[in-house]
Enzyme design. Structure first.
Site, mmCIF file in Angstrom:
data_model
loop_
_atom_site.group_PDB
_atom_site.id
_atom_site.type_symbol
_atom_site.label_atom_id
_atom_site.label_comp_id
_atom_site.label_asym_id
_atom_site.label_seq_id
_atom_site.Cartn_x
_atom_site.Cartn_y
_atom_site.Cartn_z
ATOM 1 N N GLN A 1 7.813 36.200 20.086
ATOM 2 C CA GLN A 1 8.625 35.508 21.085
ATOM 3 C C GLN A 1 9.605 34.539 20.432
ATOM 4 O OE1 GLN A 1 8.780 35.525 24.767
ATOM 5 N NE2 GLN A 1 8.345 37.480 23.831
ATOM 6 N N GLY B 1 8.439 30.171 24.323
ATOM 7 C CA GLY B 1 9.170 31.427 24.398
ATOM 8 C C GLY B 1 10.645 31.163 24.207
ATOM 9 N N GLU B 2 11.199 30.506 25.229
ATOM 10 C CA GLU B 2 12.638 30.238 25.214
ATOM 11 C C GLU B 2 13.033 29.294 24.083
ATOM 12 O OE1 GLU B 2 14.058 30.014 29.644
ATOM 13 O OE2 GLU B 2 12.134 29.044 29.442
ATOM 14 N N PHE C 1 14.541 38.070 30.735
ATOM 15 C CA PHE C 1 15.280 36.887 30.281
ATOM 16 C C PHE C 1 15.863 36.083 31.432
ATOM 17 C CE2 PHE C 1 16.016 40.377 27.113
ATOM 18 C CZ PHE C 1 14.982 40.007 26.280
#
Lengths: 328, 693
Positions: free
Chosen positions: B587, B653-654, B228
């Site tokens: 994700q 993803g984020e 992360f």
């Protein structure tokens, strides 16, 4: 972690003698709190006497209609016990709201009662803490105290007792059976844990070498209608901000008898005697519930971060009482 | 075609059966164990350090202090300059380390070391009126700290509807399930097994710090248990493991941080105070948008996160201002944490948009649609593919947004909320920071191909997705592809950052496959090999390539106790093409769970007296549990972005993290009428509000 000696006891008297004769010896139950403390360097026992193999692992009915819970009974087993589920639902609910499944599988009844506060300053070696190091001061009073006590605290300590199970036992008026070097004695649950006063390093009234062997629940018909409600910061696996264990007997709209204990608010599970006195014999109405809660909270002294606990306790008490009243 | 198929994670079985080796677990001969000792003050000097008792303990091989540790290169990055002096710059800084025959002896000995300090006054608390606020030269992505167009003062003064509110977020911790860990063997050359998001970047930093040639450092990281952003840099523990190995005659040295140590040594998401001002006309068109962000950084090393940059192009408005102000505190430097900047920034702006919608009496989705920009206002460029409105509309349909009414079920008040979001694509950082990414394709015989790249799979499923990309690029079945990553002996690749891994490493693989076929045809000899690289995106001069999404949340608030639950969470994502629906969904819902955790739970309890975070374990620092995550879903539009790359894929993803906190805050407001502008949204903040009597 400092190296230590480990003995698995098979006789309670011997276990007590072994611990009693060495000031730095400890009983080891499930280890869910003590082992953490050893890793953190908070305690450095020379000897651990494992008491989980002692014959205190049964839950049995007592002749007077009560129940005896062996001190080595695991929290998971106790919560699942039919006698407990039927006659003392508040206790099963409290147990299941505590910790996680894995921890409950290990944690014992006796150990749960003598677990120590989760105050971060107590659990950190370098911050002043009167409980860990008498006379060093209290870091929580001027620091982070959102989780701390609003009732019965002192200038020396504002820590809370972390157990859920003990709150239910307090409402039920359990008695704790203790074996010491001088023999057996019985301690009412309300006298097991202490308020901090000037000696916050003393969590309980137990003497060194005394071992909890059982917890007796009295026959208490009103406990069949009982509930535990725990308010916490997330849905699972968190200590209580506030919790309430309540058993109530309402007949024709009047409270005949009631037991109330609170968690997350004091250095010990807090039996709400004032609220009980106001409720007993009074009509089971919202106004009475609120007045009872206010009476209990009259002497609440919130800290800088935990003023919310006052309305939270009040609302929780009222909400649980209302629900139990509806079920009558 | 392999792309688009929900292939199961190739390393899944190895991971769940415990056979996938992580950094601490690699089998090495006769290892020693390092335990770190941390400062208990936030600022000052170590004046004395007594290691006699520790050294005397049987099994202790060495005690490292600033007196005994080998010197690092003078230009070593500040974060790695462990034990080079007695100066303390943050609480929990490494001030010594014990190397012993077992981790238990090392930990025991560490407890015997006695340290005395000369403590100086420290300051660890961010506040909006801090006297030392300053304007950074830039924010960490290389963008200007401030931006301004038009006349925001005049526009706000004359706006019929105006919002002016301040939103705060606290420091948060990455908390990957695998602790930061290193196994280092420095005999002649140096071999390091490291929990790293980027083996090549890690190598370069380690080489710089140690003053040792990079080509004599081997870094291996086949599996990483979550990162992360916290495993992007070399850290003191890795540097010290290498030094400890050198000090002990080249024996292997293992170190793993404890969970508590991670709260002081692996960086954090910076706390923010954000003021957002919006002006709008009666039709809901923004006449002004002002986003002023204040955030913390470290006194010893600057990192100023980009919190307000998305406000430069998210919505259309003629008058706009964004600013970043920072204050240097006596804390460990903050660093990117999943959706850095965007996570905090969107909480403020998307809460403010909801407040504006309420003020105007307009549906919050409609308000956002009315302010949809035709181009990127920051650069003036058109969007490569912006389908935010479609995300909002599709989400509204699937979520059942229409006719949303707050309701009560028993003790619970229930409402819904929405947020829009964007995640920029940092192609431009490839040339200035990340560097190019390379891949190689080799025919090993019998139609089987070995594809290799020094990429990192931090648990995202990159290994699986890249294999799918490789199979398609070579026009072979997936079963004919073997993929190697996580080793600096493989072709150089950028670290896993900006949700760009699959995209950038995938492009390198596509280039290598193309080169392979050009050189070797469709019937190659065994041993035939080719390399390819991804060096940047030529389209970024002509278009802005960003991702977009909409988040919908349902919140239930207990009318008496203030407890908050989120029964439903839906994200609709505009992320280009999706390589692997299974790992992509994982994700996205993983990111959304992190967003939920940010909304309801995560918060560093900073004690100004102690100078440290005091809720530094998982009993005190709450992260969402399974019981907090109920009905959660992520869907996507599946619109390939032809400008992003050959595959048409964008960062995915984020994104999941972004906007969730605002959607939850907006839903809580809808349910209760109470607006919480300070994260996390915890029961204490609601129980004192009027709605709960």
């Amino acid at each position: 972690m400092k190296p230590f000696e480990y003995v698995r006891a098979d006789d309670a008297t011997q276990a007590v003698a072994m611990v009693a004769e060495r000031p730095n010896a400890r009983f080891l139950g499930g280890g869910t709190n003590l082992v953490d403390h050893m890793k953190l360097g908070l305690v450095e026992p020379e000897l651990l006497v494992d008491v989980t193999a002692l014959p205190f692992n049964r839950v049995e009915p007592l002749p007077d209609g009560g129940v005896r819970i062996g001190a080595a009974v695991r929290n998971s087993d106790l919560a699942a016990n039919p006698l407990v589920r039927q006659n003392y639902p508040v206790l099963a609910a409290a147990l299941l709201s505590g910790a996680s499944g894995q921890l409950r599988n290990l944690a014992t009844t006796g150990g749960n009662l003598v677990q120590r506060t989760r105050c971060p300053y107590f659990q950190t070696l370098y911050t002043p803490c009167n409980k860990r190091e008498p006379g060093s001061g209290c870091s929580a009073i001027t620091g982070h105290n959102r989780e701390h006590a609003i009732l019965g605290a002192s200038q020396a300590c504002v820590a809370t007792h972390p157990s859920d199970m003990a709150v239910a036992l307090t409402a039920l008026g359990a008695t704790v059976r203790v074996l010491g070097p001088a023999g057996e004695r019985v301690v009412p649950i309300g006298e097991l844990n202490r308020l901090p006063g000037d000696e916050p390093h003393q969590d309980t009234t137990l003497n060194h070498g005394e071992l909890i062997t059982a917890v007796d629940l009295p026959a208490l018909p009103l406990a069949k209608r009982s509930a535990y409600y725990k308010v916490r910061d997330r849905a699972s696996y968190a200590f209580a901000q506030v919790s309430a264990a309540i058993a109530v007997d309402i007949h024709s709209g009047v409270v005949r008898d009631v037991r109330v204990a609170l968690g997350g608010v004091a250095h010990k599970p807090w039996r709400a005697h004032r609220a009980e006195a106001l409720l007993r014999g009074a009509p089971a109405t919202e106004d009475v519930f609120r007045a009872a809660a206010d009476a209990e909270l009259a002497e609440a002294k919130p800290l800088s971060d935990n003023g919310f606990k006052v309305p939270m306790v009040r609302n929780t008490l009222v909400s649980v009482l209302r629900r139990l009243a509806r079920e009558h | 075609m392999s792309i688009g198929i929900p292939v199961e994670r190739m390393d899944g079985r190895a991971k769940v059966t415990g056979t996938a080796p992580y950094a601490y677990e690699h089998q090495v001969a006769d290892p020693l164990y390092l335990h770190l000792i941390q400062s208990t003050i936030a600022r000052g000097q170590v004046t004395a350090i007594d290691v006699a008792a520790a050294e005397a303990l049987p099994g202790v091989a060495a005690v490292l202090t600033h007196h005994t540790a080998p010197r690092l290169a003078p230009d070593a990055p500040a974060e790695f300059r462990a034990l080079q002096s007695g100066e303390i710059v943050h609480h929990g800084q490494v001030i010594a380390g014990v190397v012993a025959e077992s981790p238990h002896i090392a930990r025991h000995a560490a407890g015997l070391v006695r340290v005395t300090y000369d403590a100086r006054p420290h300051d660890v608390r961010l506040r909006a009126d801090h006297p030392d606020l300053y304007t950074p030269d830039m924010v960490a992505i290389g963008a200007p700290a401030d931006s301004a167009t038009g006349d925001t003062h005049a526009a706000l003064a004359s706006a019929p509807f105006r919002i002016d509110q301040t939103y705060t977020t606290s420091a948060m911790f990455h908390s990957p399930i695998e602790p930061h860990a290193t196994t280092a063997i420095w005999a002649d050359d140096l071999t390091v097994y490291e929990a790293s998001q980027g083996v090549h970047d890690f190598t370069a930093l380690l080489a710089q710090a140690l003053g040792f040639p990079a080509d004599r450092i081997r870094v291996i990281a086949p599996h990483v248990g979550g990162a992360f952003g916290s495993k992007g840099l070399a850290r003191p523990h890795a540097v010290l493991a290498a030094l400890a190995s050198r000090m002990t005659g080249g024996r292997a040295v293992k170190v793993a941080l404890t969970r508590r140590q991670m709260f002081a040594l692996t960086n954090h998401r910076p706390a923010t105070v954000q003021r957002v001002q919006l002006g709008a006309d009666a039709d809901g068109r923004l006449t002004a948008l002002v986003h002023d962000a204040i955030l913390s950084t470290a006194r010893y090393e600057e990192y100023v996160e980009w919190v307000a940059t998305s406000s430069r192009n998210m919505y259309a408005t003629p008058n706009r201002r964004t600013t970043h102000r920072a204050v240097r505190l006596d804390v460990q430097m903050p660093a990117p944490m999943r959706a850095p900047g965007e996570a905090q920034g969107h909480f403020a702006t998307e809460s403010a948009m909801d407040e504006l919608a309420t003020a105007i009496g307009m549906d919050p989705i409609e308000l956002r649609i009315r302010n949809e920009p035709s181009a990127d206002a920051d650069t003036g460029l058109p969007w490569s593919s912006r389908n935010l409105v479609e995300c909002l509309r599709l989400g509204a349909q699937r979520f059942g947004w229409a006719g949303r009414g707050r309701r009560r079920e028993g003790d619970w008040l229930i409402g819904t909320g929405v947020a829009a979001a964007t995640l920029p694509t940092w192609f431009k950082l490839i040339s200035v920071a990340y560097g190019p990414s390379h891949a190689a394709v080799e025919h090993v015989g019998n139609g089987r191909y070995l594809v290799s790249t020094g990429a990192s799979d931090a648990g995202t499923g990159a290994r699986t997705a890249l294999s799918q990309i490789a199979a398609d690029a070579l026009s072979v079945p997936l079963s004919d592809v073997d993929l190697e990553l996580g080793d600096n002996a493989l072709p150089r690749a950028m670290l896993a950052a900006g949700s760009m891994g699959t995209m950038v490493w995938g492009s390198a693989i596509v280039a290598a496959a193309g080169e392979f076929r050009r050189l070797h045809g469709t019937d190659p000899r065994p041993g035939a090999r080719a390399e390819g690289a991804m060096t940047g995106n030529p389209h970024t001069e002509r278009v802005t390539i960003d991702s977009f999404h909409a988040v919908f949340a349902e919140a239930a608030v207990h009318a008496e106790t203030g407890e908050i639950r989120v029964p439903r969470l839906l994200g609709v994502f505009d992320i280009g093409r999706v390589v692997n629906p299974r790992t992509a969904r994982s994700q996205l819902i993983g990111g959304m769970t992190m967003g939920l955790s940010m909304a309801l739970h995560e918060s560093a309890a900073v004690d100004q007296h102690v100078g440290a975070v005091v809720n530094n374990d998982f009993a005190g620092y709450h992260i969402a549990t399974h019981a907090d995550v109920a009905d959660i879903d992520a869907v996507w539009l599946d619109k390939p972005d032809p400008y992003a790359n050959e595959m048409g894929i964008r960062p995915a993803g984020e994104n999941g993290v972004i906007g969730v906190a605002a959607a939850v805050a907006n839903a809580v407001n809808h349910a209760t009428g109470v607006r919480i502008r300070d994260l996390p949204i915890t029961p204490d903040k609601l129980v004192v509000s009027r709605f709960a009597r």
